[in-house]
Design a protein around this motif. Structure first.
Motif, PDB file in Angstrom:
ATOM      1  N   SER A 175      57.856  68.132  80.604  1.00 39.41           N
ATOM      2  CA  SER A 175      56.941  66.989  80.637  1.00 39.41           C
ATOM      3  C   SER A 175      55.667  67.346  81.392  1.00 39.41           C
ATOM      4  O   SER A 175      55.664  68.259  82.229  1.00 39.41           O
ATOM      5  CB  SER A 175      57.619  65.792  81.308  1.00 39.41           C
ATOM      6  N   PRO A 176      54.581  66.638  81.124  1.00 39.09           N
ATOM      7  CA  PRO A 176      53.316  66.973  81.789  1.00 39.09           C
ATOM      8  C   PRO A 176      53.333  66.736  83.293  1.00 39.09           C
ATOM      9  O   PRO A 176      52.582  67.375  84.029  1.00 39.09           O
ATOM     10  CB  PRO A 176      52.296  66.067  81.092  1.00 39.09           C
ATOM     11  N   ASP A 177      54.156  65.806  83.763  1.00 39.94           N
ATOM     12  CA  ASP A 177      54.281  65.578  85.197  1.00 39.94           C
ATOM     13  C   ASP A 177      55.635  64.935  85.482  1.00 39.94           C
ATOM     14  O   ASP A 177      56.365  64.542  84.563  1.00 39.94           O
ATOM     15  CB  ASP A 177      53.134  64.714  85.740  1.00 39.94           C
ATOM     16  N   LEU A 178      55.958  64.831  86.765  1.00 38.87           N
ATOM     17  CA  LEU A 178      57.272  64.344  87.180  1.00 38.87           C
ATOM     18  C   LEU A 178      57.484  62.883  86.797  1.00 38.87           C
ATOM     19  O   LEU A 178      58.562  62.508  86.315  1.00 38.87           O
ATOM     20  CB  LEU A 178      57.420  64.529  88.694  1.00 38.87           C
ATOM     21  N   ARG A 179      56.466  62.070  86.997  1.00 38.58           N
ATOM     22  CA  ARG A 179      56.590  60.653  86.659  1.00 38.58           C
ATOM     23  C   ARG A 179      56.901  60.466  85.175  1.00 38.58           C
ATOM     24  O   ARG A 179      57.768  59.668  84.803  1.00 38.58           O
ATOM     25  CB  ARG A 179      55.312  59.893  87.018  1.00 38.58           C
ATOM     26  N   THR A 180      56.190  61.169  84.329  1.00 34.65           N
ATOM     27  CA  THR A 180      56.415  61.054  82.883  1.00 34.65           C
ATOM     28  C   THR A 180      57.839  61.461  82.524  1.00 34.65           C
ATOM     29  O   THR A 180      58.499  60.809  81.705  1.00 34.65           O
ATOM     30  CB  THR A 180      55.402  61.917  82.118  1.00 34.65           C
ATOM     31  N   PRO A 216      50.381  70.272  94.728  1.00 35.18           N
ATOM     32  CA  PRO A 216      50.029  69.130  93.872  1.00 35.18           C
ATOM     33  C   PRO A 216      50.992  68.861  92.728  1.00 35.18           C
ATOM     34  O   PRO A 216      51.036  67.740  92.207  1.00 35.18           O
ATOM     35  CB  PRO A 216      48.636  69.495  93.349  1.00 35.18           C
ATOM     36  N   THR A 217      51.794  69.848  92.330  1.00 32.86           N
ATOM     37  CA  THR A 217      52.796  69.616  91.269  1.00 32.86           C
ATOM     38  C   THR A 217      54.218  69.788  91.792  1.00 32.86           C
ATOM     39  O   THR A 217      55.177  69.601  91.030  1.00 32.86           O
ATOM     40  CB  THR A 217      52.589  70.581  90.085  1.00 32.86           C
ATOM     41  N   LEU A 218      54.356  70.155  93.071  1.00 38.92           N
ATOM     42  CA  LEU A 218      55.656  70.431  93.716  1.00 38.92           C
ATOM     43  C   LEU A 218      56.370  71.631  93.094  1.00 38.92           C
ATOM     44  O   LEU A 218      57.577  71.796  93.289  1.00 38.92           O
ATOM     45  CB  LEU A 218      56.571  69.199  93.696  1.00 38.92           C
ATOM     46  N   GLU A 219      55.618  72.455  92.380  1.00 34.52           N
ATOM     47  CA  GLU A 219      56.215  73.673  91.827  1.00 34.52           C
ATOM     48  C   GLU A 219      56.669  74.575  92.970  1.00 34.52           C
ATOM     49  O   GLU A 219      55.969  74.742  93.970  1.00 34.52           O
ATOM     50  CB  GLU A 219      55.209  74.412  90.944  1.00 34.52           C
ATOM     51  N   ASN A 220      57.858  75.140  92.821  1.00 30.39           N
ATOM     52  CA  ASN A 220      58.470  76.026  93.817  1.00 30.39           C
ATOM     53  C   ASN A 220      58.832  75.306  95.108  1.00 30.39           C
ATOM     54  O   ASN A 220      59.118  75.961  96.121  1.00 30.39           O
ATOM     55  CB  ASN A 220      57.551  77.218  94.141  1.00 30.39           C
ATOM     56  N   GLN A 221      58.834  73.986  95.085  1.00 32.46           N
ATOM     57  CA  GLN A 221      59.233  73.205  96.254  1.00 32.46           C
ATOM     58  C   GLN A 221      60.589  72.540  96.012  1.00 32.46           C
ATOM     59  O   GLN A 221      60.932  72.226  94.868  1.00 32.46           O
ATOM     60  CB  GLN A 221      58.187  72.132  96.571  1.00 32.46           C
ATOM     61  N   THR A 222      61.320  72.336  97.089  1.00 31.58           N
ATOM     62  CA  THR A 222      62.630  71.711  96.984  1.00 31.58           C
ATOM     63  C   THR A 222      62.553  70.204  97.145  1.00 31.58           C
ATOM     64  O   THR A 222      63.302  69.466  96.497  1.00 31.58           O
ATOM     65  CB  THR A 222      63.581  72.293  98.053  1.00 31.58           C
ATOM     66  N   MET A 223      61.639  69.730  97.995  1.00 27.77           N
ATOM     67  CA  MET A 223      61.622  68.308  98.335  1.00 27.77           C
ATOM     68  C   MET A 223      60.783  67.470  97.367  1.00 27.77           C
ATOM     69  O   MET A 223      59.650  67.840  97.041  1.00 27.77           O
ATOM     70  CB  MET A 223      61.089  68.109  99.765  1.00 27.77           C
ATOM     71  N   PHE A 224      61.354  66.340  96.951  1.00 22.63           N
ATOM     72  CA  PHE A 224      60.593  65.318  96.252  1.00 22.63           C
ATOM     73  C   PHE A 224      59.736  64.582  97.279  1.00 22.63           C
ATOM     74  O   PHE A 224      60.034  64.592  98.476  1.00 22.63           O
ATOM     75  CB  PHE A 224      61.530  64.325  95.557  1.00 22.63           C
TER      76      PHE A 224
END
Length: 339
Positions: A175-180, A216-224
């Motif tokens: 998806s284009p982003d997490l919300r979508t 900005p996209t939380l890529e490579n991050q664990t936390m929401f």
């Protein structure tokens, strides 16, 4: 004769086809909707590490509560959502406690606290996913200058196996982003998420803003991240008061977000044995019912027990075929007496 033969053949053909198109033919039922993470309601604990500090609990009643060990919370009390306050101490590292005036804790180092839950998770691989909310407690300027968010991320990655975590990137997929992804595709299914853990940055201040600015996209991050519902990273919505924010929590639940609320705060409800706020929290469709009193504090005549078991089908979001008894084995879950 030819006409008669033709009529017989036609009749036979129509008779054989009537089974395909006849009124008695039952169309196959569509497959049942899969149970997803936002279809669940679970008990959480606020300041999950907290132990009453002698003297402080008398002078400051809002801190007058003690939690059982983290693995006991998971095993006996049915807790599936935990909260760890993280302080960085130079020369020592990341530690878990409330404040310098209220420092008593049932676990110390951040990695040590996580390892208690990790070991329980490994021993109980079919559990519904655990959620660990991480709240940085240093001042925002200190968090920024010392890169404490990066320290937290590194410690999570070093402690928790990647194959036992569900990250923002995992949920976003294509998806284009997490919300979508969440509002269209939905959260991962329960069956593909068993035995895993999700981490959430519990902050709505400059610390949260710094985390998003750097990732900005939380890529490579664990936390929401906890952001407003219209943000591209919207995933977890948290408002502690289900009365003043009830409509917003319900709307967020209907959109598919994971919703957190609290049935008690500052021990007020516990002092009065008042469960009205608990009922309001359940009515919002909250996925996390986060309490100071999960059922172990023998000094309190108050405890939060979900009415149908350690993990329930969410009354607002779960499909009608969801069966609480099939979500997770009750294991050692045994409501403790109170009072």
């Amino acid at each position: 004769m030819k006409g008669t033969a033709f009529s017989l053949v036609t009749l036979l053909l129509l008779t054989s086809l009537s089974g395909c198109f006849g009124e008695d033919e039952v169309a196959p039922e569509p497959p049942l909707e899969e149970i997803r993470l936002n279809h669940l309601t679970m008990k959480g604990t606020h300041n999950s590490y907290h132990v009453k500090t002698p003297g402080v609990s008398i002078l400051d009643p809002e801190n007058n509560y003690t939690h059982a060990e983290l693995d006991v919370q998971a095993d006996r009390l049915g807790v599936r959502q935990f909260e760890l306050d993280v302080h960085y101490i130079p020369g020592i590292g990341l530690r878990v406690y409330h404040t310098t005036l209220d420092p008593s804790t049932n676990c110390e180092g951040f990695a040590g606290c996580m390892n208690i839950l990790l070991n329980w998770s490994i021993e109980n691989p079919e559990h519904v996913p655990l959620w660990i909310f991480v709240e940085p407690k240093n001042l925002p300027v200190v968090v920024d200058e010392l890169n404490i968010l990066e320290m937290i991320q590194e410690e999570i990655a070093a402690t928790w196996p990647s194959n036992k975590t569900i990250t923002p990137t995992d949920v976003q997929g294509n998806s284009p982003d997490l919300r979508t992804a969440i509002t269209t595709e939905g959260w991962p299914t329960l069956e593909e998420s068993r035995g895993k853990t999700l981490f959430v940055l519990l902050d709505k201040t400059e610390i949260r803003d710094l985390y998003i600015e750097r990732n900005p996209t939380l890529e490579n991050q664990t936390m929401f991240a906890i952001v407003d519902e219209n943000h591209s990273l919207a995933s977890v919505i948290s408002f502690v008061n289900p009365e003043t924010h009830g409509d917003r929590l319900r709307n967020a639940s209907d959109l598919g977000f994971m919703v957190r609320s609290r049935p008690d705060e500052a021990t007020h409800e516990a002092q009065e044995a008042n469960y009205s706020r608990f009922q309001l929290a359940l009515g919002t469709g909250a996925n996390f019912i986060t309490t100071d009193f999960p059922g172990n504090d023998q000094d309190a005549n108050y405890a939060i027990w979900l009415p149908k078991g350690p993990v329930m089908c969410n009354s607002r979001t779960a499909p009608s075929h969801c069966d609480t008894r099939n979500l997770e084995s009750w294991g050692n879950y045994t409501p403790m007496s109170i009072g």
